[in-house]
Design an enzyme around this catalytic site. Structure first.
Site, short mmCIF file in Angstrom:
data_model
loop_
_atom_site.label_atom_id
_atom_site.label_comp_id
_atom_site.label_asym_id
_atom_site.label_seq_id
_atom_site.Cartn_x
_atom_site.Cartn_y
_atom_site.Cartn_z
N GLY A 1 -22.43 27.11 38.98
CA GLY A 1 -22.13 28.27 39.83
C GLY A 1 -23.33 28.64 40.68
CG ASP A 2 -24.58 31.74 40.68
OD1 ASP A 2 -23.78 32.56 41.16
OD2 ASP A 2 -24.84 31.68 39.47
CD GLU A 3 -22.49 25.64 42.12
OE1 GLU A 3 -21.76 26.53 42.62
OE2 GLU A 3 -22.20 25.05 41.07
N GLY B 1 -19.95 30.17 48.91
CA GLY B 1 -19.50 31.22 49.84
C GLY B 1 -19.89 30.89 51.27
N GLY C 1 -18.90 35.53 42.00
CA GLY C 1 -19.54 36.36 43.01
C GLY C 1 -19.94 35.52 44.20
CG HIS C 2 -17.76 33.43 46.60
ND1 HIS C 2 -16.50 33.01 46.90
CD2 HIS C 2 -18.20 32.58 45.64
CE1 HIS C 2 -16.18 31.98 46.15
NE2 HIS C 2 -17.20 31.71 45.37
NE ARG D 1 -27.63 33.48 40.05
CZ ARG D 1 -27.43 33.69 41.35
NH1 ARG D 1 -28.24 33.16 42.24
NH2 ARG D 1 -26.40 34.39 41.77
P1 IMP Z 1 -16.95 34.41 31.74
O1 IMP Z 1 -16.38 33.56 32.85
O2 IMP Z 1 -17.23 35.82 32.18
O3 IMP Z 1 -16.17 34.32 30.47
O4 IMP Z 1 -18.39 33.80 31.41
C1 IMP Z 1 -18.53 32.51 30.81
C2 IMP Z 1 -19.81 31.82 31.26
O5 IMP Z 1 -19.69 31.44 32.64
C3 IMP Z 1 -21.05 32.70 31.18
O6 IMP Z 1 -22.15 31.88 30.84
C4 IMP Z 1 -21.21 33.24 32.60
O7 IMP Z 1 -22.52 33.61 32.89
C5 IMP Z 1 -20.74 32.04 33.40
N1 IMP Z 1 -20.17 32.40 34.70
C6 IMP Z 1 -18.93 32.91 34.94
N2 IMP Z 1 -18.74 33.11 36.24
C7 IMP Z 1 -19.85 32.71 36.86
C8 IMP Z 1 -20.25 32.64 38.24
O8 IMP Z 1 -19.51 32.97 39.16
N3 IMP Z 1 -21.51 32.16 38.49
C9 IMP Z 1 -22.34 31.75 37.50
N4 IMP Z 1 -22.00 31.78 36.21
C10 IMP Z 1 -20.78 32.25 35.89
MG MG Z 2 -21.72 33.17 42.63
#
Ligand code: IMP
Ligand code: MG
Length: 338
Positions: free
Chosen positions: A17-19, A22, A47-48, A255
């Site tokens: 994620g966060d790459e 968006g 989160g975008h 992070r």
């Molecule tokens: P959940 O999706 O809230 O159940 O979280 C599960 C795992 O995925 C956790 O380690 C979160 O930090 C990670 N995670 C969920 N959504 C995102 C995202 O959009 N970006 C980065 N990490 C995410």
């Molecule tokens: Mg994000």
């Protein structure tokens, strides 16, 4: 208007994620080439961050099509909480965007307050974002969940489940958080890889380009033994956190950072079928002036960004047969030659 789909392009994350998905999706949507932008999985856990004409916008569930007047669909495998959806609607409306373009699949599942409470009680220790995601999907798969079509409030937003023309699918999270491919149980509860996008209801053979988003270093928010706590003691990696502003869009958490793991990137590129890879935040490494990757489980150092890029390109060209284009980006708003 006819009911034929011409092609489907997909943007997905290749890491955790966060790459900068968006940025990529927003730029593609801006081209005017798409009839729909669709989100296929997850909920407000995503989160975008998108920059438009120098302004910064943050969304969690609503697809980036909204910024460019493109109908924006929240698909049947998404999960949605009324309160956080309302907040996002208001935010977008106040910012001047046409929220009537937002449609939700009647089959999407509803995240309730109970799900959120359960998430905080049971999954926070696993590093969840506390958005009720795991408990909602648990009820969905136990077949005791509530669908959007059953809640009167959503009536105005119901999607007619029709797609036509050119489709852009917007990924959330990243490949290594996928429920099937990630480091279970340190994963999210949905499908983050492009196979999940087919849940939107198009035939898989219509997929054209897969835009895989990566960063030039790895980051992880939330618990994961692959990212041990002692990474936070490495001063070079800490300087990347600072320079790269590596704090979560959704939770504000810091992070964890590590050097780009090319072994893992090759796998995620090949399983997602990435045709165009966009590697972002090159400028952050240049500011820190340290150039390293992990390859064959070893850390390799380079003298310059050029040397590092050409090494990455050679390896990807050798081991990633579906890749057609490798791009690097050091700009928050645009990817050149996308
Ligand atoms: P959940 O999706 O809230 O159940 O979280 C599960 C795992 O995925 C956790 O380690 C979160 O930090 C990670 N995670 C969920 N959504 C995102 C995202 O959009 N970006 C980065 N990490 C995410
Ligand atoms: Mg994000």
């Amino acid at each position: 208007m006819n009911n034929k789909i011409n092609f489907v392009d997909i943007c997905c994350g290749l890491n955790w994620g966060d790459e900068a998905k968006g940025k990529i999706i927003s730029q593609l949507a801006k081209s005017g080439n798409y009839d729909f932008v669709c989100r296929w999985a997850g909920g407000s856990n995503a989160g975008h961050t998108v920059y438009i004409n120098g302004n910064k916008y943050k969304t969690h569930l609503i697809p980036c099509g909204i910024f460019y007047n493109v109908p924006s669909i929240i698909g049947p495998d998404c999960v949605i909480n009324i309160d956080s959806f309302k907040k996002e609607l208001e935010y977008l409306k106040d910012s001047g965007f046409n929220i009537d373009l937002i449609k939700i699949s009647p089959k999407a599942h509803v995240v309730t307050d109970k799900h959120i409470k359960k998430d905080i009680d049971c999954y926070k220790s696993l590093g969840s974002t506390s958005n009720g995601i795991a408990p909602c999907y648990r009820d969905k798969y136990a077949r005791i969940g509530t669908q959007v079509k059953d809640i009167e409030w959503f009536k105005h937003y119901l999607w007619d489940e029709k797609l036509y023309g050119n489709i852009l699918c917007e990924g959330a999270q990243g490949f290594w958080l996928d429920i099937n491919y990630g480091n279970y149980p340190y994963v999210t509860s949905s499908t983050t890889a492009p196979y999940g996008a087919c849940s939107l209801g198009f035939p898989p053979q219509l997929i054209r380009n897969i835009y895989g988003a990566s960063k030039i270093y790895d980051t992880r928010v939330g618990l994961d033994p692959i990212f041990p706590e002692n990474l936070l003691q490495n001063k070079d990696l800490l300087s990347i956190i600072q320079e790269g502003n590596e704090f979560g869009t959704t939770t504000g958490r810091m992070r964890k950072v590590n050097w780009l793991n090319l072994d893992k990137l090759i796998q995620s590129i090949n399983i997602t079928g990435t045709t165009n890879i966009i590697i972002s935040k090159v400028d952050v490494l240049e500011i820190v002036n340290i150039y390293k990757i992990i390859y064959n489980n070893e850390v390799i150092s380079f003298n310059s960004i050029e040397e590092m890029k050409s090494h990455i390109n050679n390896i990807l060209e050798l081991y990633c047969p579906y890749i057609k284009k490798i791009l690097y980006s050091n700009n928050v708003e645009v990817v050149e030659n996308l």
